[in-house]
Write a protein that holds these residues in place. Sequence first.
Motif, PDB file in Angstrom:
ATOM      1  N   GLN A 145     -24.478   6.669  -3.200  1.00 38.49           N
ATOM      2  CA  GLN A 145     -24.280   5.258  -2.917  1.00 38.49           C
ATOM      3  C   GLN A 145     -24.142   4.458  -4.210  1.00 38.49           C
ATOM      4  N   ALA A 146     -24.949   4.837  -5.206  1.00 39.50           N
ATOM      5  CA  ALA A 146     -24.894   4.140  -6.487  1.00 39.50           C
ATOM      6  C   ALA A 146     -23.547   4.340  -7.166  1.00 39.50           C
ATOM      7  N   ARG A 147     -22.929   5.518  -6.945  1.00 39.54           N
ATOM      8  CA  ARG A 147     -21.654   5.823  -7.582  1.00 39.54           C
ATOM      9  C   ARG A 147     -20.457   5.330  -6.782  1.00 39.54           C
ATOM     10  N   ALA A 148     -20.661   4.959  -5.526  1.00 38.06           N
ATOM     11  CA  ALA A 148     -19.547   4.524  -4.687  1.00 38.06           C
ATOM     12  C   ALA A 148     -19.006   3.188  -5.203  1.00 38.06           C
ATOM     13  N   PRO A 149     -17.695   2.972  -5.100  1.00 39.83           N
ATOM     14  CA  PRO A 149     -17.133   1.694  -5.543  1.00 39.83           C
ATOM     15  C   PRO A 149     -17.732   0.526  -4.767  1.00 39.83           C
ATOM     16  N   LEU A 150     -17.988  -0.561  -5.462  1.00 37.17           N
ATOM     17  CA  LEU A 150     -18.470  -1.760  -4.786  1.00 37.17           C
ATOM     18  C   LEU A 150     -17.365  -2.351  -3.917  1.00 37.17           C
ATOM     19  N   LEU A 151     -16.144  -2.355  -4.458  1.00 34.50           N
ATOM     20  CA  LEU A 151     -14.979  -2.866  -3.735  1.00 34.50           C
ATOM     21  C   LEU A 151     -13.979  -1.741  -3.552  1.00 34.50           C
ATOM     22  N   CYS A 152     -13.529  -1.554  -2.328  1.00 38.36           N
ATOM     23  CA  CYS A 152     -12.531  -0.523  -2.041  1.00 38.36           C
ATOM     24  C   CYS A 152     -11.431  -1.137  -1.173  1.00 38.36           C
ATOM     25  N   VAL A 153     -10.201  -1.107  -1.676  1.00 35.64           N
ATOM     26  CA  VAL A 153      -9.038  -1.632  -0.973  1.00 35.64           C
ATOM     27  C   VAL A 153      -8.072  -0.480  -0.741  1.00 35.64           C
ATOM     28  N   GLU A 154      -7.645  -0.289   0.516  1.00 29.88           N
ATOM     29  CA  GLU A 154      -6.769   0.837   0.844  1.00 29.88           C
ATOM     30  C   GLU A 154      -5.609   0.378   1.712  1.00 29.88           C
ATOM     31  N   GLY A 155      -4.392   0.643   1.248  1.00 29.09           N
ATOM     32  CA  GLY A 155      -3.190   0.394   2.039  1.00 29.09           C
ATOM     33  C   GLY A 155      -3.017  -1.038   2.481  1.00 29.09           C
ATOM     34  N   LEU A 156      -3.394  -1.997   1.650  1.00 31.56           N
ATOM     35  CA  LEU A 156      -3.411  -3.399   2.056  1.00 31.56           C
ATOM     36  C   LEU A 156      -1.994  -3.970   2.102  1.00 31.56           C
ATOM     37  N   LYS A 157      -1.646  -4.569   3.238  1.00 34.49           N
ATOM     38  CA  LYS A 157      -0.333  -5.185   3.416  1.00 34.49           C
ATOM     39  C   LYS A 157      -0.508  -6.610   3.920  1.00 34.49           C
ATOM     40  N   LYS A 158       0.361  -7.495   3.415  1.00 34.92           N
ATOM     41  CA  LYS A 158       0.340  -8.890   3.852  1.00 34.92           C
ATOM     42  C   LYS A 158       1.733  -9.470   3.712  1.00 34.92           C
ATOM     43  N   SER A 159       2.181 -10.179   4.742  1.00 33.30           N
ATOM     44  CA  SER A 159       3.474 -10.860   4.698  1.00 33.30           C
ATOM     45  C   SER A 159       3.309 -12.248   5.298  1.00 33.30           C
ATOM     46  N   TYR A 160       4.295 -13.095   5.029  1.00 34.58           N
ATOM     47  CA  TYR A 160       4.258 -14.466   5.533  1.00 34.58           C
ATOM     48  C   TYR A 160       5.574 -14.784   6.237  1.00 34.58           C
ATOM     49  N   ALA A 161       5.486 -15.640   7.252  1.00 33.69           N
ATOM     50  CA  ALA A 161       6.677 -16.049   7.990  1.00 33.69           C
ATOM     51  C   ALA A 161       7.486 -17.055   7.178  1.00 33.69           C
ATOM     52  N   THR A 162       8.804 -16.851   7.135  1.00 37.11           N
ATOM     53  CA  THR A 162       9.724 -17.797   6.495  1.00 37.11           C
ATOM     54  C   THR A 162      10.880 -18.026   7.459  1.00 37.11           C
ATOM     55  N   PRO A 163      11.702 -19.055   7.206  1.00 36.18           N
ATOM     56  CA  PRO A 163      12.872 -19.271   8.086  1.00 36.18           C
ATOM     57  C   PRO A 163      13.802 -18.064   8.113  1.00 36.18           C
ATOM     58  N   GLN A 164      13.777 -17.252   7.069  1.00 32.59           N
ATOM     59  CA  GLN A 164      14.628 -16.068   7.007  1.00 32.59           C
ATOM     60  C   GLN A 164      13.952 -14.827   7.573  1.00 32.59           C
ATOM     61  N   GLY A 165      12.721 -14.970   8.062  1.00 34.30           N
ATOM     62  CA  GLY A 165      11.982 -13.827   8.595  1.00 34.30           C
ATOM     63  C   GLY A 165      10.716 -13.575   7.798  1.00 34.30           C
ATOM     64  N   ARG A 166      10.069 -12.458   8.051  1.00 36.18           N
ATOM     65  CA  ARG A 166       8.825 -12.129   7.365  1.00 36.18           C
ATOM     66  C   ARG A 166       9.094 -11.786   5.905  1.00 36.18           C
ATOM     67  N   LEU A 167       8.287 -12.367   5.016  1.00 35.56           N
ATOM     68  CA  LEU A 167       8.394 -12.092   3.588  1.00 35.56           C
ATOM     69  C   LEU A 167       7.209 -11.225   3.169  1.00 35.56           C
ATOM     70  N   PRO A 168       7.442  -9.947   2.857  1.00 36.91           N
ATOM     71  CA  PRO A 168       6.325  -9.085   2.445  1.00 36.91           C
ATOM     72  C   PRO A 168       5.855  -9.443   1.033  1.00 36.91           C
ATOM     73  N   VAL A 169       4.558  -9.608   0.873  1.00 36.35           N
ATOM     74  CA  VAL A 169       3.979  -9.943  -0.427  1.00 36.35           C
ATOM     75  C   VAL A 169       3.206  -8.747  -0.980  1.00 36.35           C
ATOM     76  N   LEU A 170       2.359  -8.161  -0.147  1.00 33.60           N
ATOM     77  CA  LEU A 170       1.642  -6.942  -0.514  1.00 33.60           C
ATOM     78  C   LEU A 170       2.156  -5.821   0.376  1.00 33.60           C
ATOM     79  N   ARG A 171       2.504  -4.679  -0.225  1.00 32.08           N
ATOM     80  CA  ARG A 171       3.197  -3.630   0.516  1.00 32.08           C
ATOM     81  C   ARG A 171       2.395  -2.333   0.637  1.00 32.08           C
ATOM     82  N   GLY A 172       1.103  -2.390   0.358  1.00 25.69           N
ATOM     83  CA  GLY A 172       0.276  -1.190   0.437  1.00 25.69           C
ATOM     84  C   GLY A 172      -0.560  -1.016  -0.819  1.00 25.69           C
TER      85      GLY A 172
END
Length: 236
Positions: free
Chosen positions: A14-41
């Motif tokens: 537990q002491a050696r485990a990462p405090l913060l772990c991010v895996e495969g994170l994706k985020k997009s936002y809606a635009t008039p032209q469609g979804r705009l991907p910002v984070l892709r994994g």
Amino acid sequence: MSAFANAENLAFAQARAPLLCVEGLKKSYATPQGRLPVLRGVDLTLEAGTSLALMGESGSGKSTLLHLVGALDDADSGDISLDGVALARLTESGRARLRREKIGVVFQQFNLIASLTVAENLSFQARLAGRRDALWEAELARRLGLSALLARYPEELSGGQQQRVAVGRAFAVRPRLLIADEPTGNLDEAAGDAVLALALDLVAATGCAFLMATHSERLAARLQRRVRLEAGLLAP
């Protein structure tokens, strides 16, 4: 293997485990032209007591990633865990409690409460979390050079002094993770260097993890690691 040995091994893991772990994170936002991907994994780990500079061009998604890690926004997909807690499994009230108790945030804008004194701004988040420690606040004020300014209001302070108050407010709750989004962006070089040096001293003193978004190669070099956000992915 004895029960004691099992417990010892578990504690070590537990002491050696990462405090913060991010895996495969994706985020997009809606635009008039469609979804705009910002984070892709995005994949990212950060251990307690370590510091990481997040770099990238304006609009590359640095602030988006910080907001997701800080439980201020929801990802489209992927996982974030902080101190063993999966953010996606928390209710809204649980996320708010996590933000109050385990995450300190310092923004480019100082975001101090104009109607509160320096002392009251320092204790604000800790009061909300029910974790106020007057002795620790006095120590923070001393370390940050604010002891003689506690009765003043934000408008009476320089930019560097206001950002030091913001740093102290973030540390008053003794966070497990400190997030900073261009924290020296509104300061001149000398004041910015001083604020970052104080923040790094407090990171070392408290053992929290430190994730900072910055454009500055010079400031990034002060942290232990750096990564660059490009095309929605992290590169070393």
